[in-house]
Write an enzyme that holds these catalytic residues in place. Structure first.
Site, short mmCIF file in Angstrom:
data_model
loop_
_atom_site.label_atom_id
_atom_site.label_comp_id
_atom_site.label_asym_id
_atom_site.label_seq_id
_atom_site.Cartn_x
_atom_site.Cartn_y
_atom_site.Cartn_z
CB THR A 29 49.94 -11.71 69.39
OG1 THR A 29 50.64 -12.83 68.84
CG2 THR A 29 50.67 -10.43 69.01
CE LYS A 71 53.67 -14.04 67.62
NZ LYS A 71 52.58 -14.75 68.26
CE LYS A 77 44.90 -11.36 67.53
NZ LYS A 77 46.20 -11.34 68.27
#
Length: 302
Positions: free
Chosen positions: A97, A173, A241
């Site tokens: 990602t 995503k 994150k």
């Protein structure tokens, strides 16, 4: 002649992806910095590369399933990175990602070497990876997909072709991670509220799972809370994150994300309290610390 798959990053999802490919009779090479993981893969019949360059020389398609953008760039273009060793016509699939602006940059740099890139982040977790049922959100040129052949199907259950250039897969995503992060945080908050108000946690879970308030994340993560087991299947720090990526991208677009911002603060707070390496359902521990509620106990307390 059949194509060979290389998998860089034999963590929980990469290991499952590599094993799924082996089960589908795909010649598969693996590489990881953890010797124990490499030994496990070899014991399953996989071929272990001694270096990134070694894996690149043996592979037609390389799946890069590492933690973040920095690791991806290092694998691709760092010292002894695979870009310098892949043969022309090879395909790299980046699966971490990342900021959606990065894959187009990687695509251009690889194209200079006549190497294709598919921007192909995945979803499904370790269980789906082990079963060969991950969802792949893929974008890239038609030539890249043609060169990859059927190797994406070797580790995936569903493959969505989302555009003819890198970046679209990572955009989709990013949206998925926005929803996943918010849903997990909301599930933890809701369970904490119910416990504080006197509802039995197990009964609360069962009722919500059969009511309109249920989400997939609620159904999947709350059992960790009920068992008192915060073994990390997906850690709090992952959403520190990933929601950070979401918020950075939104800031560039001057797009407000108040829900994602609030959820991100919850993950940051949970990590700051010492739970960053625990399962992301440990967000409820932050509420327990703030309100004094007693959480269900399981193997953690044993």
């Amino acid at each position: 002649m059949s194509k060979t798959l290389g998998v860089i990053g034999l963590g929980s999802m990469g290991f499952g992806a590599a094993l799924s490919a082996l089960r589908r009779d795909v010649s598969t090479w693996g590489f990881d910095l953890n010797p124990h993981t490499c030994e496990r893969f070899a014991a399953e019949g996989g071929k272990v590369a001694g270096s990134l360059a070694d894996l690149a020389r043996h592979s037609d398609v390389v799946l890069v399933l590492v933690v973040n953008a920095a690791q991806t760039e290092s694998v691709l273009f760092g010292d002894n990175g695979i870009a310098a060793h892949l043969k022309p016509g090879s395909v790299v699939v980046t699966a971490a990602t990342v900021d959606p602006t990065l894959p187009p940059q990687w695509e251009a740099r690889l194209a200079e070497r006549k190497i294709f890139l598919i921007d192909g982040p995945v979803s499904g977790g370790a269980a789906k990876a082990a079963a060969g049922e991950m969802t792949v959100m893929a974008s890239g040129t038609p030539e890249a997909f043609a060169a990859a052949g059927d190797l994406l199907q070797a580790y995936a259950g569903k493959i969505y072709r989302l555009g003819d250039k890198a970046g679209v897969g990572s955009t989709v995503k990013m949206v998925n991670q926005h929803l996943a992060g918010v849903h997990i945080a909301a599930a933890c908050e809701a369970m904490a509220l119910g416990i504080r108000a006197g509802a039995h946690p197990d009964e609360l879970y069962e009722v919500i799972c059969n009511s309109a308030g249920m989400s997939w994340m609620f159904q999947n993560r709350v059992p960790h809370i009920l068992a008192g087991d915060y073994t990390p299947l997906s850690a709090v720090n992952i959403f520190v994150k990933d929601l950070g990526i979401v918020l950075d991208a939104a800031r560039k677009l001057a797009f407000p994300l108040p829900l994602a911002s609030a959820a991100h603060q919850l993950y940051l707070g949970t990590a700051a309290a010492g739970h960053g390496q625990e399962d992301d359902s440990a967000v409820i521990k932050l509420y327990a610390a703030l309100t004094g509620i007693e959480l269900p106990q399981g193997k953690e307390a044993a």
